[in-house]
Design an enzyme around this catalytic site. Structure first.
Site, PDB file in Angstrom:
ATOM      1  N   LYS A 107     -25.768 -10.131 -18.753  1.00 58.43           N
ATOM      2  CA  LYS A 107     -25.004  -9.403 -19.778  1.00 58.43           C
ATOM      3  C   LYS A 107     -23.871  -8.600 -19.160  1.00 58.43           C
ATOM      4  O   LYS A 107     -22.812  -8.447 -19.759  1.00 58.43           O
ATOM      5  CB  LYS A 107     -25.938  -8.515 -20.600  1.00 58.43           C
ATOM      6  CG  LYS A 107     -26.749  -9.350 -21.580  1.00 58.43           C
ATOM      7  CD  LYS A 107     -27.729  -8.509 -22.363  1.00 58.43           C
ATOM      8  CE  LYS A 107     -28.680  -9.387 -23.160  1.00 58.43           C
ATOM      9  NZ  LYS A 107     -29.859  -8.637 -23.589  1.00 58.43           N
ATOM     10  N   LYS A 189     -32.516 -28.335 -25.455  1.00 58.02           N
ATOM     11  CA  LYS A 189     -33.243 -27.984 -26.676  1.00 58.02           C
ATOM     12  C   LYS A 189     -32.336 -27.249 -27.652  1.00 58.02           C
ATOM     13  O   LYS A 189     -31.273 -26.773 -27.287  1.00 58.02           O
ATOM     14  CB  LYS A 189     -34.481 -27.168 -26.336  1.00 58.02           C
ATOM     15  CG  LYS A 189     -34.225 -26.013 -25.404  1.00 58.02           C
ATOM     16  CD  LYS A 189     -35.524 -25.302 -25.074  1.00 58.02           C
ATOM     17  CE  LYS A 189     -35.206 -23.972 -24.416  1.00 58.02           C
ATOM     18  NZ  LYS A 189     -36.260 -23.014 -24.417  1.00 58.02           N
ATOM     19  N   LYS A 192     -29.121 -21.233 -29.977  1.00 57.99           N
ATOM     20  CA  LYS A 192     -27.989 -20.626 -30.682  1.00 57.99           C
ATOM     21  C   LYS A 192     -26.658 -20.950 -30.022  1.00 57.99           C
ATOM     22  O   LYS A 192     -25.667 -21.188 -30.682  1.00 57.99           O
ATOM     23  CB  LYS A 192     -28.143 -19.104 -30.665  1.00 57.99           C
ATOM     24  CG  LYS A 192     -29.190 -18.581 -31.613  1.00 57.99           C
ATOM     25  CD  LYS A 192     -29.270 -17.073 -31.520  1.00 57.99           C
ATOM     26  CE  LYS A 192     -30.583 -16.575 -32.074  1.00 57.99           C
ATOM     27  NZ  LYS A 192     -30.820 -15.168 -31.823  1.00 57.99           N
TER      28      LYS A 192
END
Ligand code: TRP
Length: 326
Positions: A107, A189, A192
């Protein structure tokens, strides 16, 4: 106990990976499920959409089967005891270990202009969420394993210094529920961040579901019996196994083995079965989201349950720490 971030829409991967696990746990354990609205402030300080996002995440989870009468379903920011425990735990968390956390480093790289102390101590707040209820089992995916390990370290430091108050929290999953839901583009997979067309959201309307499924990659089919399946074909079968009837899956498996499979037909069938699966969830989520009165009621009920357990823990903590001199 588990926390759900109020960012993004739920997709099929979340459903089979996480939510279905929660729904199963609610019948066997005393469960606390929390919308992590405070955590979202570490990266999303703008709160204009927060209420809508919280309402959406609650609606979607209830539509998937989470029952606010069986579990404590609440918002993190409604339980002030979390902030108190977070403060105490911060004194037991070292700068070095926090800086080494993989999610912090990721982040920090993504938001170089907002590397705030809340982001650094994100795992401390998460540990506070969990141990506030002295929870043992935490249904989370692999990406949260490091945070749980840190929570266990904080617990051990606390217990060692002030006396045994907390059990060590561990990741929990019903084994066969850890289904990997493949993306529709044959790569990885459903998630988002990936290609939007490769992921089916529980909020997608019927036409969009059909369009996404029909776009899935196929080829002209096998020409020799017992040809091994390419990944992208195996993925279509995996998706079909999640939502279609057994005999339907068996028919297409037979067609594949006999080299007479028609992928166009298979995808049409899969699209219709997906629509049947997703539509009732989407419709229920929409109707819950539009019922602010009901949402307020369930948030209040959830907060009351969570507060009861939180207050009992905070009493034990203050006693153990010797902060009860008044
Ligand atoms: N960090 C978790 C995530 O990103 C969300 C979360 C917040 C959580 N508090 C928690 C998960 C407590 C489990 C337990 O998904």
């Amino acid at each position: 106990m588990s926390g759900i971030r109020p960012t993004g829409y739920l997709h099929l991967g979340n459903y089979f990976g996480a939510v279905r696990n929660y729904v199963r746990m609610q019948d066997e354990f005393e469960c606390y499920f929390m919308v992590a609205d405070l955590h979202s402030l570490t990266t999303h300080p703008d709160t204009k959409e927060l209420k809508l996002n919280v309402h959406r995440v609650l609606s979607e989870n209830i539509a998937c089967g989470l029952d606010p009468d069986k579990v404590a379903l609440y918002c993190q920011s409604h339980i002030y005891e979390t902030a108190e425990l977070y403060l105490y735990l911060n004194m037991l968390a070292y700068k070095g270990e926090l800086e080494k956390t993989v999610t912090f480093k990721d982040k920090a790289r993504q938001h170089p202009d907002n590397i705030n102390a809340g982001l650094l101590t994100y795992p401390v707040l998460q540990a506070a969420d969990i141990i506030l209820h002295r929870a043992k089992y935490v249904p989370v995916g692999k990406d949260q394993e490091q945070h749980l390990e840190m929570a266990r370290n904080f617990v051990n430091r606390f217990n060692h210094r002030y006396g045994d108050v907390f059990p060590e929290p561990i990741a929990f999953n019903f084994g066969d529920d850890l289904v990997k839901v493949p993306s529709l583009d044959g790569a990885g997979k459903m998630s988002k961040s990936e290609n939007q067309y490769a992921t089916l959201y529980l909020s997608d309307d019927d036409e969009l579901i059909r369009k996404k499924v029909m776009k899935a990659k196929t080829d002209s089919g096998p020409t020799e019996p017992n040809t091994p399946m390419p990944d992208y074909i195996e993925n279509i079968f995996l998706l079909m196994k999640l939502v279609s009837a057994e005999d339907v899956v068996a028919k297409y498996q037979g067609d594949y083995n006999n080299c007479i499979i028609r992928y166009g037909d298979m995808k049409k069938q899969l699209a219709e079965d997906m629509v049947k699966f997703i539509t009732p969830i989407r419709e229920q989520a929409d109707s819950i989201r539009n019922d602010e009165k009901y949402l307020k009621e369930i948030m209040e009920k959830g907060a009351a349950k969570a507060r009861k357990s939180a207050k009992a823990t905070i009493e034990l903590v203050r006693d153990a720490m010797g902060l009860n001199y008044y």
